[in-house]
Design a protein around this motif. Structure first.
Motif, mmCIF file in Angstrom:
data_model
loop_
_atom_site.group_PDB
_atom_site.id
_atom_site.type_symbol
_atom_site.label_atom_id
_atom_site.label_comp_id
_atom_site.label_asym_id
_atom_site.label_seq_id
_atom_site.Cartn_x
_atom_site.Cartn_y
_atom_site.Cartn_z
ATOM 1 N N PHE A 277 0.834 -1.206 0.000
ATOM 2 C CA PHE A 277 0.000 0.000 0.000
ATOM 3 C C PHE A 277 0.871 1.259 0.000
ATOM 4 N N ALA A 278 1.981 1.238 0.762
ATOM 5 C CA ALA A 278 2.885 2.396 0.801
ATOM 6 C C ALA A 278 3.514 2.635 -0.565
ATOM 7 N N GLN A 279 3.889 1.569 -1.267
ATOM 8 C CA GLN A 279 4.446 1.725 -2.609
ATOM 9 C C GLN A 279 3.454 2.411 -3.547
ATOM 10 N N GLU A 280 2.204 1.989 -3.474
ATOM 11 C CA GLU A 280 1.178 2.584 -4.326
ATOM 12 C C GLU A 280 0.991 4.062 -4.009
ATOM 13 N N CYS A 281 1.006 4.401 -2.731
ATOM 14 C CA CYS A 281 0.815 5.795 -2.328
ATOM 15 C C CYS A 281 1.978 6.680 -2.790
ATOM 16 N N VAL A 282 3.191 6.196 -2.612
ATOM 17 C CA VAL A 282 4.358 6.980 -3.033
ATOM 18 C C VAL A 282 4.362 7.136 -4.546
ATOM 19 N N HIS A 283 4.039 6.073 -5.274
ATOM 20 C CA HIS A 283 3.992 6.147 -6.733
ATOM 21 C C HIS A 283 2.923 7.134 -7.197
ATOM 22 N N THR A 284 1.754 7.107 -6.555
ATOM 23 C CA THR A 284 0.681 8.045 -6.903
ATOM 24 C C THR A 284 1.103 9.481 -6.619
ATOM 25 N N ALA A 285 1.781 9.695 -5.506
ATOM 26 C CA ALA A 285 2.240 11.041 -5.153
ATOM 27 C C ALA A 285 3.216 11.570 -6.198
ATOM 28 N N MET A 286 4.125 10.703 -6.685
ATOM 29 C CA MET A 286 5.111 11.142 -7.670
ATOM 30 C C MET A 286 4.466 11.427 -9.026
ATOM 31 N N THR A 287 3.564 10.552 -9.465
ATOM 32 C CA THR A 287 3.023 10.670 -10.820
ATOM 33 C C THR A 287 1.872 11.664 -10.934
ATOM 34 N N GLN A 288 1.070 11.816 -9.885
ATOM 35 C CA GLN A 288 -0.122 12.660 -9.983
ATOM 36 C C GLN A 288 0.035 14.025 -9.312
ATOM 37 N N HIS A 289 0.864 14.111 -8.293
ATOM 38 C CA HIS A 289 0.974 15.363 -7.537
ATOM 39 C C HIS A 289 2.346 16.034 -7.656
ATOM 40 N N GLY A 290 3.395 15.250 -7.861
ATOM 41 C CA GLY A 290 4.724 15.835 -7.926
ATOM 42 C C GLY A 290 4.920 16.694 -9.155
ATOM 43 N N PRO A 291 5.730 17.753 -9.071
ATOM 44 C CA PRO A 291 6.543 18.163 -7.918
ATOM 45 C C PRO A 291 5.845 19.144 -6.979
ATOM 46 N N TYR A 292 4.506 19.255 -7.090
ATOM 47 C CA TYR A 292 3.803 20.299 -6.330
ATOM 48 C C TYR A 292 3.065 19.693 -5.139
ATOM 49 N N ILE A 293 3.804 19.050 -4.262
ATOM 50 C CA ILE A 293 3.215 18.472 -3.052
ATOM 51 C C ILE A 293 3.516 19.411 -1.896
ATOM 52 N N ASP A 294 2.489 20.072 -1.361
ATOM 53 C CA ASP A 294 2.726 20.974 -0.232
ATOM 54 C C ASP A 294 2.784 20.184 1.062
#
Length: 741
Positions: A277-294
């Motif tokens: 689950f952590a892998q999926e979350c980190v991957h989603t953060a990189m592909t959908q939100h990065g580089p603008y993650i506040d």
């Protein structure tokens, strides 16, 4: 009047810049001694303030930093910020020491802006592999503290106002607690490359580039000869990117799994494996939100734990007494020095042998064994190979070679580690370093181990191919076994564009960059590149003990991550700097023990022969195949006869099994540990030095005269030992290059 006259010289010295430098250094030395004497108290928090460029690979000055003016400037100026420089080695050692030290309960790291940097990004300023080494040390700290204490009684925290690069977060992700200012951000995007290609631009201005690249994966000259990336280069580059991103994603997910899993809300998510689950979350953060993650979003995802702390906030995990990382490692080394009593096995054997052998043989053996008497720690010499490899300059191959040979000749040093962070450079310079590595092992019998940092490709790999073992991080870039020669040519289009007229006068034909190579000269150029590539392959094959076909399969200019390189024999082991140092120390110790084994047998045989008894001739098999053998093992009758000559209990014990049993007894075994029994000695040969009176004053201030006197005494002792060794009629075989498989 007399008192005032007596104080005049002191006031005169004090009023001069030199006197000020002396007083400053004297005070600094006093403070350092006081810090070193301080004990580490229970419930200690290890603190570490980091700024850009505060973590360096080596603290040794370059050649331009040895002048008197530079010495005085560094002595008289105090850093404006509170994040002093610390070497990678000291940082790693401190973290490992703290992990084993039950008195240290918390680790508090803060990234702060460096003085005078204005809007320069706040980051570690490190490469991928360096950040990986540090985060693995933090993970070790967490695991050992979890074993030593119950939850809540230990912790590790990382505080920053905002992440300006993702490698700083990569390091921070290993900490239990990550605090970011509310307005901060996390630019998480994954590892990527941007490659420019200049061929069309060069065509427009009339510059043509003639190249000789061997082989197809070598991409050094492609930006100047291609308009787009060739397929082979793309395949190699994508393979590296997939490997690096997989390492990046998996290690972050592994460290943040518990904090991410705690935020699961959906029932389906709660049934998933926390790590998956952590892998999926980190991957989603990189592909959908990065580089603008506040910071707020990062907290909701579980990538950080808290929002609100700042680098000037003194709260956090600071519990009990706070000790800086630099002061801690000095104090801990002082404690270890006082606690250790030497490695028992060699000392005990030497004590017995000293009493066993008599007469002139005893005197000779005592001189020889002085070198082999075990100290509290094994000394490992460290040589750094950083940046572009060139023949000269402040970090030129000539100085690297001198440092390697100086370490090999040093009687205190038992083994050598070469720390590498280089993408290669001049082939001749790289080959010279490789020759020095080979000489250190074959002529001086010192094991040499390589530790790869961020990069060790092309010439840097060639320079260390003869090392007995090569360690790399999983994210290290290495390989690049290939050759590229680039020759820009100015065409008529360029001369017409800038209205230049060129005439060359040469009896042997055109040879400058104003003319394109043709005919025999072009063939000679290609032949030179082919021959250089052949030498490269041959050297790697000899050094790595592989066939040329095996080397060719991983050559052709291919670059690998350390993880990939381990699978195809390009490197020997995955490991950090500390692993390489421990392996080198262990090898050096065993090398010394083997030498002691040989000398023991030789002098024991000489001593028995000196008795002039009828039994002396029967003791020849004691030294057989370069190894010491107990006489009773060779022939029981010999052991009985020898006991009749030497009747003391020590002799009888040695001629029985006790001597060999001691070597096999785990109690006496030396086990290298970077935190306890390894002494590091860095080698750097300055290109320039001070001279005359100012040089003398500078050395007095720095205390170098004492060290030089000691070094001179050691050199005299070494020369004396060498002359004694020459009397031993047993030629020393070339040391086998140790292979770590």
């Amino acid at each position: 009047m007399l008192l005032r006259a007596a104080g005049l010289p002191f006031r005169l010295i004090k009023s001069t810049a030199l006197g000020t430098a002396y007083l400053r250094l004297a005070g600094l030395a006093k403070r350092r001694m006081k810090t070193a004497r301080q004990l580490v108290h229970p419930q200690t928090t290890l603190t570490w303030k980091i700024s850009v460029d505060s973590i360096v690979e080596t603290g040794l000055p370059s050649s331009g930093q040895y002048g008197v003016d530079s010495l005085l400037v560094r002595a008289l100026t105090r850093p404006d910020d509170d994040s002093p420089k610390v070497t990678m080695l000291n940082a790693l050692t401190a973290l490992h020491m703290a992990a084993d030290d039950p008195r240290v309960t918390h680790l508090d790291v803060r990234v702060v802006p460096a003085a005078g940097t204005r809007n320069r990004p706040v980051s570690l300023g490190l490469g991928f592999a360096q950040a990986q080494e540090l985060r693995e040390a933090v993970q070790t700290f967490n695991l050992k503290k979890a074993e030593q204490y119950e939850s809540g009684n230990w912790g590790s925290s990382f505080t920053i106002d905002s992440f300006d690069d993702q490698l700083t977060y990569y390091f921070a992700s290993a900490f239990n607690k990550i605090v970011v200012q509310p307005t901060g951000q996390l630019p998480l995007t994954g590892i990527s490359w941007t490659l420019p290609y200049y061929k069309k631009l060069l065509d427009k201005v009339g510059i043509e580039v003639q190249t000789g690249s061997r082989m197809e994966y070598n991409s050094a000259s492609a930006p100047f000869t291609e308009s787009d990336i060739p397929d082979k280069h793309k395949d190699n580059g994508m393979s590296i990117l997939y490997s690096l991103n997989d390492i990046f994603l998996r290690t972050i997910a592994h460290s943040r799994a518990s904090s991410i899993a705690a935020l699961r809300t959906e029932t389906a998510d709660k049934n998933k494996d926390p790590y998956r689950f952590a892998q999926e979350c980190v991957h989603t953060a990189m592909t959908q939100h990065g580089p603008y993650i506040d910071a707020q979003m990062a907290k909701r995802i579980g990538l950080i734990t808290d929002v609100g702390g700042t680098f000037f906030d003194d709260e956090g995990y600071k519990v009990g007494k706070c000790t800086g990382i630099g002061a801690y490692v000095k104090a801990r080394r002082q404690e270890i020095e006082r606690e250790s009593h030497g490695t028992p096995v060699l000392n005990a054997i030497l004590d017995r042998l000293t009493q066993l052998v008599r007469g002139q043989a005893a005197a000779n053996m005592a001189k020889l064994l002085r070198v082999y008497r075990s100290q509290d720690r094994v000394t490992v010499g460290v040589v750094y190979l950083h940046g572009s490899i060139e023949r000269g300059g402040e970090k030129g191959a000539n100085l690297v070679c001198k440092s390697i040979i100086a370490a090999a000749k040093d009687p205190e040093v038992l083994s050598i580690v070469i720390r590498v962070d280089s993408a290669g450079g001049d082939f001749v310079a790289s080959s010279a370093i490789a020759s020095a590595v080979l000489m250190a092992q074959t002529k001086y019998g010192k094991p040499v181990i390589a530790s790869y940092g961020n990069t060790a490709t092309s010439g840097a790999y060639l320079a260390t191919a003869y090392c007995g073992g090569i360690f790399a991080n999983s994210s290290t870039l290495t390989g690049g076994i290939g050759v590229s020669s680039t020759r820009p040519v100015v065409t008529k289009r360029f001369t017409d564009l800038f209205e230049l007229g060129i005439r060359q006068f040469n009896l042997t034909g055109p040879s400058t960059n104003w003319f394109e190579l043709e005919g025999e000269k072009l063939e000679a150029f290609k032949s030179f590149v082919d021959n250089t590539y052949g030498w490269f392959i041959a050297d790697v094959a000899r050094g790595r003990q592989m066939s040329q076909e095996e080397v060719e399969s991983v050559a052709q200019g291919q670059v690998f991550t350390g993880l990939q390189a381990r699978g195809n024999k390009v490197v020997d082991k995955l490991g950090v700097f500390a692993d390489a140092l421990e392996t080198a120390a262990q090898s050096g110790y065993e090398n010394r023990a083997n030498s002691l084994h040989y000398m023991t047998g030789h002098y024991l045989q000489s001593a028995i022969a000196s008795t002039k008894t009828e039994y002396a001739a029967e003791t020849d098999p004691i030294l057989k195949d370069g190894k010491y053998r107990v006489p009773s093992e060779v022939d029981p009758r010999v052991g009985t006869k020898v006991r009749a000559v030497f009747t003391d209990e020590l002799t009888q014990a040695i001629f029985d099994r006790s001597y060999l049993d001691m070597l096999d007894d785990p109690t006496y075994k030396y086990k290298a540990d970077i935190t306890k029994n390894i002494r590091i000695k860095e080698f750097s040969t300055p290109a320039t030095s001070t001279s005359g009176f100012l040089s003398l004053i500078a050395k007095l201030v720095g205390g170098d005269l004492v060290r030089e006197a000691v070094a001179s005494a050691l050199r005299q002792e070494r020369d004396s030992l060498a002359s004694t060794l020459s009397a031993v009629e047993q030629p020393r075989a070339e040391a086998d290059i140790m292979n770590i498989k």
